[in-house]
Design a protein around this motif. Structure first.
Motif, short mmCIF file in Angstrom:
data_model
loop_
_atom_site.label_atom_id
_atom_site.label_comp_id
_atom_site.label_asym_id
_atom_site.label_seq_id
_atom_site.Cartn_x
_atom_site.Cartn_y
_atom_site.Cartn_z
N LEU A 278 45.57 48.63 46.82
CA LEU A 278 44.87 49.76 47.30
C LEU A 278 45.19 51.04 46.45
O LEU A 278 46.28 51.69 46.28
CB LEU A 278 45.49 50.20 48.76
N LEU A 279 44.09 51.11 45.62
CA LEU A 279 44.37 52.26 44.57
C LEU A 279 44.28 53.32 45.35
O LEU A 279 43.91 53.74 46.52
CB LEU A 279 42.99 52.36 43.77
N SER A 280 44.96 54.56 44.89
CA SER A 280 45.32 56.06 45.28
C SER A 280 44.11 56.60 45.98
O SER A 280 44.40 57.20 47.02
CB SER A 280 46.00 56.86 44.25
N TRP A 281 42.89 56.35 45.64
CA TRP A 281 41.72 57.09 45.91
C TRP A 281 40.93 56.29 47.06
O TRP A 281 39.77 56.47 47.31
CB TRP A 281 40.89 57.56 44.75
N ALA A 282 41.36 54.87 47.08
CA ALA A 282 40.66 53.83 47.74
C ALA A 282 40.92 53.99 49.33
O ALA A 282 41.77 54.42 49.73
CB ALA A 282 40.99 52.39 47.26
N SER A 283 40.06 53.09 49.86
CA SER A 283 40.18 53.31 51.51
C SER A 283 39.69 51.81 52.23
O SER A 283 38.67 51.16 51.48
CB SER A 283 39.35 54.08 52.08
N ARG A 284 40.32 51.19 52.85
CA ARG A 284 39.95 49.89 53.43
C ARG A 284 38.68 50.03 54.60
O ARG A 284 38.60 51.16 54.97
CB ARG A 284 41.07 49.60 54.42
N PRO A 285 37.89 48.95 54.30
CA PRO A 285 37.82 47.98 53.74
C PRO A 285 37.26 47.70 52.28
O PRO A 285 37.25 46.69 51.62
CB PRO A 285 37.06 47.01 54.74
N ILE A 289 36.32 46.08 46.76
CA ILE A 289 35.31 46.41 45.75
C ILE A 289 35.82 47.90 44.85
O ILE A 289 35.54 47.82 43.54
CB ILE A 289 33.86 47.05 46.50
N GLN A 290 36.46 48.62 45.56
CA GLN A 290 36.86 49.59 44.62
C GLN A 290 37.83 49.36 43.54
O GLN A 290 37.76 49.89 42.44
CB GLN A 290 37.41 50.81 45.48
N GLU A 291 38.64 48.36 43.64
CA GLU A 291 39.73 47.98 42.36
C GLU A 291 38.70 47.46 41.45
O GLU A 291 38.99 47.44 40.26
CB GLU A 291 40.61 46.98 43.12
N SER A 292 37.82 46.56 41.80
CA SER A 292 36.87 45.87 40.96
C SER A 292 36.01 46.96 40.07
O SER A 292 35.45 46.56 38.90
CB SER A 292 36.04 44.96 41.51
N VAL A 293 35.88 48.04 40.59
CA VAL A 293 35.10 48.97 39.95
C VAL A 293 36.07 49.61 38.65
O VAL A 293 35.46 49.77 37.53
CB VAL A 293 34.68 50.26 40.86
N TYR A 294 37.36 49.90 39.23
CA TYR A 294 38.16 50.22 38.21
C TYR A 294 38.23 49.14 36.89
O TYR A 294 38.21 49.59 35.92
CB TYR A 294 39.55 50.63 38.62
N ALA A 295 38.39 47.74 37.50
CA ALA A 295 38.75 46.93 36.44
C ALA A 295 37.54 46.67 35.61
O ALA A 295 37.67 46.67 34.40
CB ALA A 295 38.89 45.51 37.20
N ILE A 296 36.33 46.79 36.17
CA ILE A 296 35.08 46.45 35.24
C ILE A 296 34.78 47.85 34.24
O ILE A 296 34.71 47.64 33.17
CB ILE A 296 33.79 45.93 35.87
#
Ligand code: NAD
Ligand code: 89Y
Length: 343
Positions: A278-285, A289-296
């Motif tokens: 759960l990245l600092s700016w992310a929110s469930r659920p 997807i948000q973590e994968s945006v950072y990764a790509i």
């Protein structure tokens, strides 16, 4: 690492995730933004402290001063903007769906190839932590040779409130969401020889199909089913999880709801928690997807630094996009489509 300067075009619903992720990515930052909607431009410019703001992409490119462009608009403008990047010799990332048609997508890849610029499609789902975990288990030979798979995304999550345009197009779930699931199927079981699809619209308030069942014949002989639905009301809403079943010569892999990875083979069964961070700016659920945006986006920078091809390069994405077109074609004609012949 030298800091790359980026410009982002399209400050809408999803671009906010991309802007947050650019803040976290090592080696790049956004120096200019563009949106033809002045209100969106102001909201995102103020939120992320970006002074250089443009209402017109031609003006953005004319001023220059950036090393790459991140195109976060909807599909209608993708070809124009990617070709603009190619004319200006600026490396480009383009959101999915890459193009409106396969022939547009091929022209976009060709334009970037001729200009000598890297082109990556923001096809982020394969970068999700649980999907990477499945791929790693296969690569570690945990189940021998896979011969069957199921890639399933079934939900009733209201995606229309954040993305109202999804209710309005003639095409919906395959083009919007199934495109990711088809890409995951390719990423896990390899390229596809032929495909058969059936679609349905269950929700009467939308124009396009919200259910699709797709049978894939992979080049390596494996068979898989990609099944996607936004009309599936479950006791525990799984959005936005892709569930995976793989059967191999030596065992099985199951990626289950709640991010459990179960591997069964001669040694027994192991179950691992493969939840995304759960990245600092992310929110469930949405955090998966948000973590994968950072990764790509980190992958974009890392591969540029190495001068290496991106996992979801424009050329790679043609093979995923062909599956989208083939699925609509198959459903319309009731026939199996030879995917190889489309590429
Ligand atoms: P949106 O409509 O909320 O935002 C698009 C923005 O682009 C709008 O602000 C619009 O004014 C601007 N725009 C459009 N054409 C433009 C142009 N020619 N020049 C400048 N600005 C322009 O859309 P969204 O929901 O943010 O979706 C954008 C893209 O992201 C879509 O292709 C969608 O499929 C994709 N998306 C991807 C994911 C993912 O996980 N990869 C998730 C959601 C959405
Ligand atoms: O637009 C879609 C996507 O790419 O991921 C989920 C989504 O936001 C809704 O289906």
């Amino acid at each position: 690492m030298t800091e790359l300067k980026g410009a982002l075009i399209g400050c809408g619903f999803f671009a906010v995730n991309q802007m947050h992720a650019w803040n976290d990515v090592r080696g790049a930052s956004i120096v200019a933004i563009c949106d033809r909607d002045p209100e969106r431009l102001k909201v995102v410019g103020d939120q992320f402290g970006i002074a250089r703001r443009y209402g017109d992409a031609e003006a953005l490119f004319a001023d220059g001063g950036f090393d790459f462009v991140d195109i976060a608009t909807t599909v209608q403008s993708h070809r124009t903007l990617v070709e603009m990047a190619a004319r200006n010799k600026v490396p480009a990332i383009c959101q999915k769906p890459f193009a409106k048609t396969l022939s547009d997508a091929k022209a976009m890849v060709e334009a970037c190839r001729n200009a000598g610029i890297p082109l990556m499609v923001h096809e982020n789902f394969r970068w999700q932590t649980p999907i990477q975990a499945v791929r790693n288990a296969l690569e570690a030979d945990a189940i021998g040779t896979p011969f069957w798979g199921r890639f399933s995304f079934r939900s009733a999550y209201d995606v229309f409130s954040g993305q109202p345009y999804l209710a309005e197009g003639e095409r919906f779930i395959i083009e919007d969401l199934g495109i990711h699931t088809l890409d995951i199927a390719r990423y896990i079981l390899g390229d596809v020889r032929s495909l058969t699809a059936r679609t349905k619209r269950v929700n009467p308030r939308i124009k396009g199909e919200d259910v699709a069942t797709i049978l894939l014949d992979h080049e390596n002989g494996a068979t898989s089913v990609v099944d996607v639905s936004y009309a599936t009301k479950l006791s525990r809403e799984p959005f936005p999880e892709t569930l995976i079943e793989l059967d191999g010569s030596e065992g099985t892999i199951r990626l289950t709801q709640g991010y459990g990875l179960q591997v069964t083979n001669a040694k027994g069964t192991t179950t691992t928690d493969v939840s995304p961070r759960l990245l600092s700016w992310a929110s469930r659920p949405w955090h998966n997807i948000q973590e994968s945006v950072y990764a790509i986006q980190q992958h974009w920078v890392d591969q540029l630094a190495r001068g290496a091809e991106h996992s979801t390069s424009g050329a790679d994405n043609l093979k995923t996009f062909a599956l989208v077109e083939a699925a609509y074609d198959s459903a319309a004609r009731g026939q199996t489509i030879d995917v190889g012949a489309m590429l």
